[in-house]
Design a protein around this motif. Structure first.
Motif, PDB file in Angstrom:
ATOM      1  N   GLY A   1       0.819  -1.210   0.000  1.00 37.07           N
ATOM      2  CA  GLY A   1       0.000   0.000   0.000  1.00 37.07           C
ATOM      3  C   GLY A   1       0.851   1.258   0.000  1.00 37.07           C
ATOM      4  N   LYS A   2       1.938   1.248   0.766  1.00 36.11           N
ATOM      5  CA  LYS A   2       2.846   2.402   0.811  1.00 36.11           C
ATOM      6  C   LYS A   2       3.533   2.608  -0.537  1.00 36.11           C
ATOM      7  N   ASP A   3       3.953   1.506  -1.169  1.00 40.64           N
ATOM      8  CA  ASP A   3       4.594   1.601  -2.492  1.00 40.64           C
ATOM      9  C   ASP A   3       3.638   2.194  -3.522  1.00 40.64           C
ATOM     10  N   LEU A   4       2.402   1.708  -3.517  1.00 41.89           N
ATOM     11  CA  LEU A   4       1.414   2.216  -4.463  1.00 41.89           C
ATOM     12  C   LEU A   4       1.079   3.677  -4.178  1.00 41.89           C
ATOM     13  N   LYS A   5       0.938   4.000  -2.905  1.00 45.47           N
ATOM     14  CA  LYS A   5       0.624   5.385  -2.523  1.00 45.47           C
ATOM     15  C   LYS A   5       1.768   6.315  -2.923  1.00 45.47           C
ATOM     16  N   SER A   6       2.989   5.860  -2.798  1.00 45.36           N
ATOM     17  CA  SER A   6       4.147   6.655  -3.210  1.00 45.36           C
ATOM     18  C   SER A   6       4.080   6.964  -4.706  1.00 45.36           C
ATOM     19  N   GLU A   7       3.727   5.970  -5.509  1.00 47.44           N
ATOM     20  CA  GLU A   7       3.606   6.182  -6.954  1.00 47.44           C
ATOM     21  C   GLU A   7       2.449   7.129  -7.272  1.00 47.44           C
ATOM     22  N   ILE A   8       1.336   6.985  -6.551  1.00 49.26           N
ATOM     23  CA  ILE A   8       0.205   7.896  -6.751  1.00 49.26           C
ATOM     24  C   ILE A   8       0.627   9.322  -6.446  1.00 49.26           C
ATOM     25  N   ASN A   9       1.370   9.507  -5.363  1.00 49.19           N
ATOM     26  CA  ASN A   9       1.833  10.848  -4.999  1.00 49.19           C
ATOM     27  C   ASN A   9       2.739  11.442  -6.071  1.00 49.19           C
ATOM     28  N   ILE A  10       3.579  10.614  -6.668  1.00 53.90           N
ATOM     29  CA  ILE A  10       4.453  11.089  -7.752  1.00 53.90           C
ATOM     30  C   ILE A  10       3.606  11.509  -8.951  1.00 53.90           C
ATOM     31  N   VAL A  11       2.588  10.712  -9.281  1.00 55.13           N
ATOM     32  CA  VAL A  11       1.691  11.068 -10.387  1.00 55.13           C
ATOM     33  C   VAL A  11       1.057  12.427 -10.116  1.00 55.13           C
ATOM     34  N   ILE A  12       0.580  12.627  -8.899  1.00 57.87           N
ATOM     35  CA  ILE A  12      -0.074  13.889  -8.535  1.00 57.87           C
ATOM     36  C   ILE A  12       0.917  15.050  -8.611  1.00 57.87           C
ATOM     37  N   GLN A  13       2.118  14.856  -8.087  1.00 60.98           N
ATOM     38  CA  GLN A  13       3.121  15.922  -8.093  1.00 60.98           C
ATOM     39  C   GLN A  13       3.554  16.305  -9.502  1.00 60.98           C
ATOM     40  N   LYS A  14       3.625  15.332 -10.399  1.00 60.56           N
ATOM     41  CA  LYS A  14       4.136  15.593 -11.749  1.00 60.56           C
ATOM     42  C   LYS A  14       3.036  15.858 -12.769  1.00 60.56           C
ATOM     43  N   CYS A  15       1.809  15.904 -12.311  1.00 60.68           N
ATOM     44  CA  CYS A  15       0.703  16.113 -13.242  1.00 60.68           C
ATOM     45  C   CYS A  15       0.724  17.531 -13.780  1.00 60.68           C
ATOM     46  N   SER A  16       0.751  17.649 -15.089  1.00 59.35           N
ATOM     47  CA  SER A  16       0.708  18.961 -15.742  1.00 59.35           C
ATOM     48  C   SER A  16      -0.566  19.112 -16.561  1.00 59.35           C
ATOM     49  N   MET A  17      -1.486  18.199 -16.372  1.00 57.93           N
ATOM     50  CA  MET A  17      -2.733  18.225 -17.137  1.00 57.93           C
ATOM     51  C   MET A  17      -3.631  19.346 -16.621  1.00 57.93           C
ATOM     52  N   LYS A  18      -4.430  19.883 -17.509  1.00 53.43           N
ATOM     53  CA  LYS A  18      -5.345  20.977 -17.182  1.00 53.43           C
ATOM     54  C   LYS A  18      -6.718  20.674 -17.759  1.00 53.43           C
ATOM     55  N   GLY A  19      -7.722  21.353 -17.264  1.00 60.68           N
ATOM     56  CA  GLY A  19      -9.060  21.281 -17.821  1.00 60.68           C
ATOM     57  C   GLY A  19      -9.741  19.939 -17.634  1.00 60.68           C
ATOM     58  N   PRO A  20     -10.603  19.564 -18.574  1.00 58.13           N
ATOM     59  CA  PRO A  20     -11.393  18.336 -18.438  1.00 58.13           C
ATOM     60  C   PRO A  20     -10.555  17.059 -18.327  1.00 58.13           C
ATOM     61  N   SER A  21      -9.406  16.995 -18.999  1.00 53.67           N
ATOM     62  CA  SER A  21      -8.570  15.789 -18.875  1.00 53.67           C
ATOM     63  C   SER A  21      -8.086  15.639 -17.436  1.00 53.67           C
ATOM     64  N   HIS A  22      -7.700  16.751 -16.821  1.00 56.71           N
ATOM     65  CA  HIS A  22      -7.257  16.753 -15.425  1.00 56.71           C
ATOM     66  C   HIS A  22      -8.408  16.366 -14.495  1.00 56.71           C
ATOM     67  N   ASP A  23      -9.586  16.918 -14.757  1.00 57.55           N
ATOM     68  CA  ASP A  23     -10.761  16.613 -13.931  1.00 57.55           C
ATOM     69  C   ASP A  23     -11.095  15.121 -13.987  1.00 57.55           C
ATOM     70  N   ASN A  24     -11.021  14.539 -15.166  1.00 56.80           N
ATOM     71  CA  ASN A  24     -11.320  13.116 -15.308  1.00 56.80           C
ATOM     72  C   ASN A  24     -10.237  12.240 -14.703  1.00 56.80           C
ATOM     73  N   LEU A  25      -8.996  12.703 -14.737  1.00 55.02           N
ATOM     74  CA  LEU A  25      -7.926  11.967 -14.061  1.00 55.02           C
ATOM     75  C   LEU A  25      -8.205  11.917 -12.562  1.00 55.02           C
ATOM     76  N   HIS A  26      -8.694  13.016 -12.008  1.00 54.63           N
ATOM     77  CA  HIS A  26      -9.016  13.037 -10.582  1.00 54.63           C
ATOM     78  C   HIS A  26     -10.159  12.087 -10.247  1.00 54.63           C
ATOM     79  N   VAL A  27     -11.118  11.941 -11.152  1.00 55.33           N
ATOM     80  CA  VAL A  27     -12.204  10.981 -10.942  1.00 55.33           C
ATOM     81  C   VAL A  27     -11.612   9.580 -10.788  1.00 55.33           C
ATOM     82  N   LEU A  28     -10.593   9.282 -11.566  1.00 55.50           N
ATOM     83  CA  LEU A  28      -9.936   7.979 -11.500  1.00 55.50           C
ATOM     84  C   LEU A  28      -9.048   7.864 -10.263  1.00 55.50           C
TER      85      LEU A  28
END
Length: 129
Positions: free
Chosen positions: A63-90
């Motif tokens: 769980g910690k390993d997966l959460k670490s990867e999720i945090n990296i995805v969030i930190q490096k996300c440069s998406m904007k607008g509807p694509s970003h909103d839908n990524l957050h839904v996921l």
């Protein structure tokens, strides 16, 4: 007729996939995701695909390993607008599932969470490119 068979998603609402009713495509197309997001999702899939489920498996560490990867995805996300909103839904329910995996649960619950997380991550490729 009412079934007396228990439903796993009723016992553990984290196992549901309600996010699938909320996420949308870009018309009929997948959303364009930044490379770091796709790399992070692929790393999490690799972790799960190479997982050897044994009684000694440390689900909390997983769980910690997966959460670490999720945090990296969030930190490096440069998406904007509807694509970003839908990524957050996921991502939002995925965060909850990763958090739950870090808590002490039965082996059966942990295995069900891992299967749910894997299914969840595989959903990424249905909505993002």
């Amino acid at each position: 007729m009412i079934s007396c068979k228990s439903n796993e998603t009723e016992k553990n609402p984290l196992l549901n996939n309600h996010w699938e009713t909320e996420i949308k495509l870009d018309g009929t197309n997948k959303w364009t995701a930044n490379n770091e997001t796709t790399e992070g999702v692929n790393k999490m899939l690799d972790i799960l695909e190479n997982l050897h489920t044994t009684p000694a498996l440390d689900y909390s560490a997983l769980g910690k390993d997966l959460k670490s990867e999720i945090n990296i995805v969030i930190q490096k996300c440069s998406m904007k607008g509807p694509s970003h909103d839908n990524l957050h839904v996921l991502l939002m329910p995925l965060i909850d599932k990763g958090d739950a995996l870090q808590k002490a649960r039965s082996i059966e619950e942990n295995k069900a969470l891992v299967e749910s997380i894997f299914y969840h991550l595989k959903g990424y490729e249905r909505y993002f490119v």
